[in-house]
Design an enzyme around this catalytic site. Sequence first.
Site, mmCIF file in Angstrom:
data_model
loop_
_atom_site.group_PDB
_atom_site.id
_atom_site.type_symbol
_atom_site.label_atom_id
_atom_site.label_comp_id
_atom_site.label_asym_id
_atom_site.label_seq_id
_atom_site.Cartn_x
_atom_site.Cartn_y
_atom_site.Cartn_z
ATOM 1 N N GLU A 1 -26.146 53.787 -5.073
ATOM 2 C CA GLU A 1 -26.776 52.471 -5.265
ATOM 3 C C GLU A 1 -28.198 52.529 -4.747
ATOM 4 O O GLU A 1 -28.471 53.139 -3.697
ATOM 5 C CB GLU A 1 -26.063 51.359 -4.475
ATOM 6 C CG GLU A 1 -24.771 50.884 -5.046
ATOM 7 C CD GLU A 1 -24.152 49.767 -4.217
ATOM 8 O OE1 GLU A 1 -24.895 48.987 -3.579
ATOM 9 O OE2 GLU A 1 -22.919 49.691 -4.209
ATOM 10 N N GLU B 1 -19.409 51.565 1.184
ATOM 11 C CA GLU B 1 -20.070 50.980 2.359
ATOM 12 C C GLU B 1 -19.080 50.441 3.390
ATOM 13 O O GLU B 1 -19.004 49.222 3.642
ATOM 14 C CB GLU B 1 -21.008 49.850 1.921
ATOM 15 C CG GLU B 1 -22.123 50.312 1.004
ATOM 16 C CD GLU B 1 -22.995 49.144 0.518
ATOM 17 O OE1 GLU B 1 -22.650 47.977 0.753
ATOM 18 O OE2 GLU B 1 -24.029 49.409 -0.105
HETATM 19 O O1 IFM Z 1 -24.299 43.901 -4.211
HETATM 20 C C1 IFM Z 1 -24.197 44.811 -3.166
HETATM 21 C C2 IFM Z 1 -23.126 45.841 -3.432
HETATM 22 O O2 IFM Z 1 -21.895 45.242 -3.662
HETATM 23 C C3 IFM Z 1 -22.991 46.759 -2.251
HETATM 24 N N1 IFM Z 1 -24.257 47.312 -1.867
HETATM 25 C C4 IFM Z 1 -25.368 46.403 -1.713
HETATM 26 C C5 IFM Z 1 -25.512 45.538 -2.954
HETATM 27 C C6 IFM Z 1 -26.709 44.585 -2.807
HETATM 28 O O3 IFM Z 1 -26.566 43.772 -1.672
#
Ligand code: IFM
Length: 449
Positions: A352, A167
């Site tokens: 994710e 990200e």
């Molecule tokens: O916890 C985070 C992760 O580190 C990166 N993506 C979003 C998740 C939830 O906010």
Amino acid sequence: MLDLNVFPSTFKWGTATAAYQIEGAAHEDGRGISIWDVFAYTPGNVKRGDSGDVACDHYHRYPEDLKLMRELGMNSYRLSLAWPRILPRGRGEVNLKGLDFYDRLIDEVLKNGIDPFVTLYHWDLPQALQQLGGWANRDTVSAFEEYTSVVVGLLGDRVKNWITHNEPWCAAFLGHGAGVHAPGLKDVGVSMQVAHHLLLSHGKAVQIIKNHNPEHKVGITLILGPSHAASDSPEDQAAAARHDAFLNTIYLDPLYGKGYPKVLFDHIPDLAPTVQDGDMETIATPTDFLGVNYYQRSILKHSEEGPFNFEGVRPPGPEFTFFDWEVYPQGLHEVLTRVHQDYAPKEIFITENGATFEDTLTEDGQVHDEQRRFYIERHLKAVQDAIQEGVPVQGYFAWSFLDNFEWAEGYEKRFGLVYVDYPTQNRYVKDSGKWYSQTVKKALGLVEV
Ligand code: IFM
């Protein structure tokens, strides 16, 4: 309905974590200080003054954590490495004890029959590099190259799937524009330069990994989401288009050889990053897959404020997580079909996807998190629909394996499929984790359907 037959037999089923969020042992075995240590220790930055000092104590408990992961039936695991554990000052002297930890960790993952997906950078830049300007300084790109070479030299005989960055939008904008993540800067122009350097370092790292072994698979993970206009007015439509560029295409376009989005930089020409000859070609170095992190959509209207002239509008709902993020599974389908159509990555992994809700641990060690279970089921259905339409999704990693340090929210927000009782460090598989485990086992033919 979820039809597991739609998912390819080679599908990667797993969960994801990140080093600073779970490892703890922040001052052990020669680990250097990271920007997140400094940010978390600064009063007012993280709720309740929490930090990753202890987190889930995974540094010491990893054998039992991986045993649990195997029992849950996962065939893959996305984890990140802490750069300051390996190179405490960011470059130069290597910390052998840090290397040894990752050496043992990867062996343990493999011993449990789990395929590791390793993220090189999940936001924990060594503080020594921040003191030299951090990601705003182009030299950090060469430090990242050095770090990548060290890691690939150590783990490249066992790890075959690599993610360069997690990200970059969060690292660049939340960290340097909004100032709500480390290093806590509030300068949008700097955040654009940081975005460019992160992308450049990605391209360089892809080349290093491919030079090491062309068979290895490399990609980058982006946080993506639909940007919808609040109305049909041309002003709101334009605001949504700028937001799409700010969040999505500022990364997607250069990664796939299309340069930076004009719709954004025609609007903020003074904030455009400095780009040197050859940078865009490096950024567009071909990858094997795209990692997609999906949580929510955005709804935008025109605003007279700020450099981008858009403002978020609260979505209509009806369901929101504890973070107040709208539950909108069709947005994942929209992202996947759009990415497939506009950029055609060879493979896509959902690296994710998950949700925070207010969990309660009952006296008999249960967590009845029906909302999270339902959240994951509906998002998997969105993935299934996309696969049926020809989108090459090859894996799904639920965020997260364990409850963990949720950045500026500290430990208040829980995303895990496994509940962590922080005072005892005991783990309890939530109902959502039991459901996901059964789903994965059915998909892999480990239990009767
Ligand atoms: O916890 C985070 C992760 O580190 C990166 N993506 C979003 C998740 C939830 O906010």
